[in-house]
Design a protein around this motif. Structure first.
Motif, mmCIF file in Angstrom:
data_model
loop_
_atom_site.group_PDB
_atom_site.id
_atom_site.type_symbol
_atom_site.label_atom_id
_atom_site.label_comp_id
_atom_site.label_asym_id
_atom_site.label_seq_id
_atom_site.Cartn_x
_atom_site.Cartn_y
_atom_site.Cartn_z
ATOM 1 N N UNK A 97 -58.985 -7.032 12.002
ATOM 2 C CA UNK A 97 -59.628 -5.643 11.882
ATOM 3 C C UNK A 97 -60.326 -5.146 13.424
ATOM 4 N N UNK A 98 -60.786 -6.143 14.166
ATOM 5 C CA UNK A 98 -61.628 -5.570 15.382
ATOM 6 C C UNK A 98 -60.830 -4.560 16.094
ATOM 7 N N UNK A 99 -59.596 -4.610 16.499
ATOM 8 C CA UNK A 99 -58.939 -3.520 17.215
ATOM 9 C C UNK A 99 -59.226 -2.189 16.967
ATOM 10 N N UNK A 100 -59.428 -2.008 15.580
ATOM 11 C CA UNK A 100 -59.706 -0.679 15.061
ATOM 12 C C UNK A 100 -61.259 -0.468 15.015
ATOM 13 N N UNK A 101 -62.146 -1.409 15.045
ATOM 14 C CA UNK A 101 -63.376 -1.218 15.160
ATOM 15 C C UNK A 101 -63.944 -1.398 16.249
ATOM 16 N N UNK A 102 -63.672 -1.680 17.453
ATOM 17 C CA UNK A 102 -64.205 -1.779 18.576
ATOM 18 C C UNK A 102 -63.547 -0.623 19.363
ATOM 19 N N UNK A 103 -64.314 -0.189 20.351
ATOM 20 C CA UNK A 103 -63.966 0.711 21.444
ATOM 21 C C UNK A 103 -63.106 0.255 22.643
ATOM 22 N N UNK A 104 -62.790 1.071 23.437
ATOM 23 C CA UNK A 104 -61.837 0.742 24.556
ATOM 24 C C UNK A 104 -62.464 -0.303 25.580
ATOM 25 N N UNK A 105 -63.695 -0.732 25.417
ATOM 26 C CA UNK A 105 -64.385 -1.534 26.368
ATOM 27 C C UNK A 105 -63.867 -2.919 26.224
ATOM 28 N N UNK A 106 -63.202 -3.233 25.283
ATOM 29 C CA UNK A 106 -62.723 -4.783 24.847
ATOM 30 C C UNK A 106 -61.434 -4.673 25.116
ATOM 31 N N UNK A 107 -60.716 -5.552 25.814
ATOM 32 C CA UNK A 107 -59.233 -5.696 25.950
ATOM 33 C C UNK A 107 -58.883 -6.115 24.494
ATOM 34 N N UNK A 108 -57.753 -5.369 24.001
ATOM 35 C CA UNK A 108 -57.022 -5.430 22.752
ATOM 36 C C UNK A 108 -55.548 -5.470 22.785
ATOM 37 N N UNK A 109 -55.067 -6.785 22.114
ATOM 38 C CA UNK A 109 -53.768 -7.000 22.354
ATOM 39 C C UNK A 109 -53.124 -7.194 21.052
ATOM 40 N N UNK A 110 -51.732 -6.771 20.770
ATOM 41 C CA UNK A 110 -50.950 -6.898 19.667
ATOM 42 C C UNK A 110 -49.964 -7.855 20.037
ATOM 43 N N UNK A 111 -49.589 -9.052 18.990
ATOM 44 C CA UNK A 111 -48.718 -9.941 19.306
ATOM 45 C C UNK A 111 -47.661 -9.534 18.119
ATOM 46 N N UNK A 112 -46.480 -9.260 18.478
ATOM 47 C CA UNK A 112 -45.484 -8.867 17.401
ATOM 48 C C UNK A 112 -44.335 -9.958 17.477
ATOM 49 N N UNK A 113 -43.781 -10.112 16.225
ATOM 50 C CA UNK A 113 -42.489 -10.820 15.836
ATOM 51 C C UNK A 113 -41.881 -10.404 14.409
ATOM 52 N N UNK A 114 -40.766 -10.780 14.257
ATOM 53 C CA UNK A 114 -40.183 -10.064 13.130
ATOM 54 C C UNK A 114 -40.621 -11.268 12.053
ATOM 55 N N UNK A 115 -40.652 -10.822 10.758
ATOM 56 C CA UNK A 115 -40.822 -11.578 9.598
ATOM 57 C C UNK A 115 -39.852 -12.953 9.692
ATOM 58 N N UNK A 116 -38.772 -13.080 10.070
ATOM 59 C CA UNK A 116 -37.953 -14.036 10.097
ATOM 60 C C UNK A 116 -38.416 -15.247 11.098
ATOM 61 N N UNK A 117 -38.822 -14.518 12.176
ATOM 62 C CA UNK A 117 -39.262 -15.504 13.352
ATOM 63 C C UNK A 117 -40.694 -16.114 13.035
ATOM 64 N N UNK A 118 -41.399 -15.270 12.466
ATOM 65 C CA UNK A 118 -42.890 -15.605 11.921
ATOM 66 C C UNK A 118 -42.573 -16.903 10.989
ATOM 67 N N UNK A 119 -41.727 -16.570 9.946
ATOM 68 C CA UNK A 119 -41.515 -17.664 9.008
ATOM 69 C C UNK A 119 -41.106 -19.068 9.367
ATOM 70 N N UNK A 120 -40.108 -18.789 10.619
ATOM 71 C CA UNK A 120 -39.685 -20.177 11.115
ATOM 72 C C UNK A 120 -40.849 -20.769 11.814
#
Length: 196
Positions: A97-120
Motif C-alpha cells: 500500500x505505501x507507494x500509493x499512500x506516500x508522496x514523491x519524497x520517498x523512492x518507490x520501486x515496483x518489482x514485476x514478474x509473471x505469475x508463472x515465474x513467481x509460482x516457480x
C-alpha cells in the motif's frame, strides 16, 4: 524537492521484494521493515502464531487473511504504523500500500514478474509443488487486489504512475535488481542535495 531517505519496494507475491529489499538495506546501511512484520505483530495480538516465511500461505495464514478482510481498519492501522516508520527516514520497506499512500519524497520501486515465474520462485522457496504454488499465487493475487481496492480504491499492479522505478525481475538476479535500486536511490537523493 525535499526527500526522505527511505525506499519502498512493492510487487506481487514472490516477485522478489523481500530478497531485494534486504540486500538494498544492507548495501545502504538502512533498516529493513516489511508491512508483513507489522501485520504479523497484529496477528499475534489476535492469538495467531505467524512464524516462518511461508506462514501467509499456510492454512492458518489464509484463515487470518480471510478474517482480516472483515476489518479494513486493521489494515489501515498497519499502514499508519508503517508510514510513520518510513517517513522517519532510514528504512527500506516492502509494502503493497505505501507507494500509493506516500508522496514523491520517498523512492518507490515496483518489482514485476509473471505469475508463472513467481509460482516457480515460491515452489523453490517454500518446498511445495509448482501446481500448489500457482494456486497460492492466484489466491493471494485475487485477495490482495480485492483488499486494496476496498481499502483505498486503487489497483495494485496497473498504476505505474506512482513509482519512480519499475523493474522486471523475471530474468534478472536479485543482486542485480538490488544494484539497480541502490544506484537509482543514490541518484535520487543526490538530486535533492543529500550527501552520503
Amino acid at each position: 524537492m525535499k526527500c526522505v531517505r527511505s525506499i519502498v519496494i512493492a510487487g506481487m507475491p514472490a516477485s522478489g521484494k523481500t530478497t531485494v529489499a534486504r540486500e538494498v538495506a544492507s548495501r545502504l546501511g538502512l533498516r529493513y521493515v516489511a508491512g508483513g512484520d507489522i501485520l504479523r505483530e497484529m496477528a499475534r495480538e489476535r492469538g495467531y502464531r505467524p512464524e516462518g516465511d511461508g506462514w501467509w500461505d499456510s492454512e492458518e495464514g489464509r484463515k487470518f487473511l480471510m478474517e482480516r478482510k472483515g476489518n479494513l481498519e486493521f489494515d489501515r492501522e498497519v499502514d499508519r504504523r508503517l508510514k510513520d516508520l518510513i517517513m522517519s527516514g532510514g528504512y527500506v520497506a516492502t509494502s503493497y500500500s505505501m507507494p500509493w499512500l506516500l508522496g514523491p519524497e520517498v523512492v518507490k520501486v515496483w518489482l514485476g514478474a509473471s505469475p508463472a515465474a513467481r509460482a516457480a520462485r515460491m515452489a523453490r522457496r517454500d518446498g511445495i509443488s509448482l501446481e500448489d504454488a500457482l494456486r497460492v499465487i492466484e489466491f493471494r493475487d485475487r485477495e490482495n487486489a480485492e483488499l486494496y481496492r476496498a481499502l483505498y480504491g486503487y489497483e495494485l499492479a496497473p498504476d505505474a504512475s506512482v513509482f519512480h522505478l519499475i523493474i522486471d525481475t523475471e530474468r534478472v538476479p536479485p543482486s542485480d535488481v538490488a544494484e539497480l535500486v541502490v544506484l537509482y536511490a543514490r541518484a535520487f537523493w543526490r538530486s535533492a542535495g543529500e550527501t552520503f
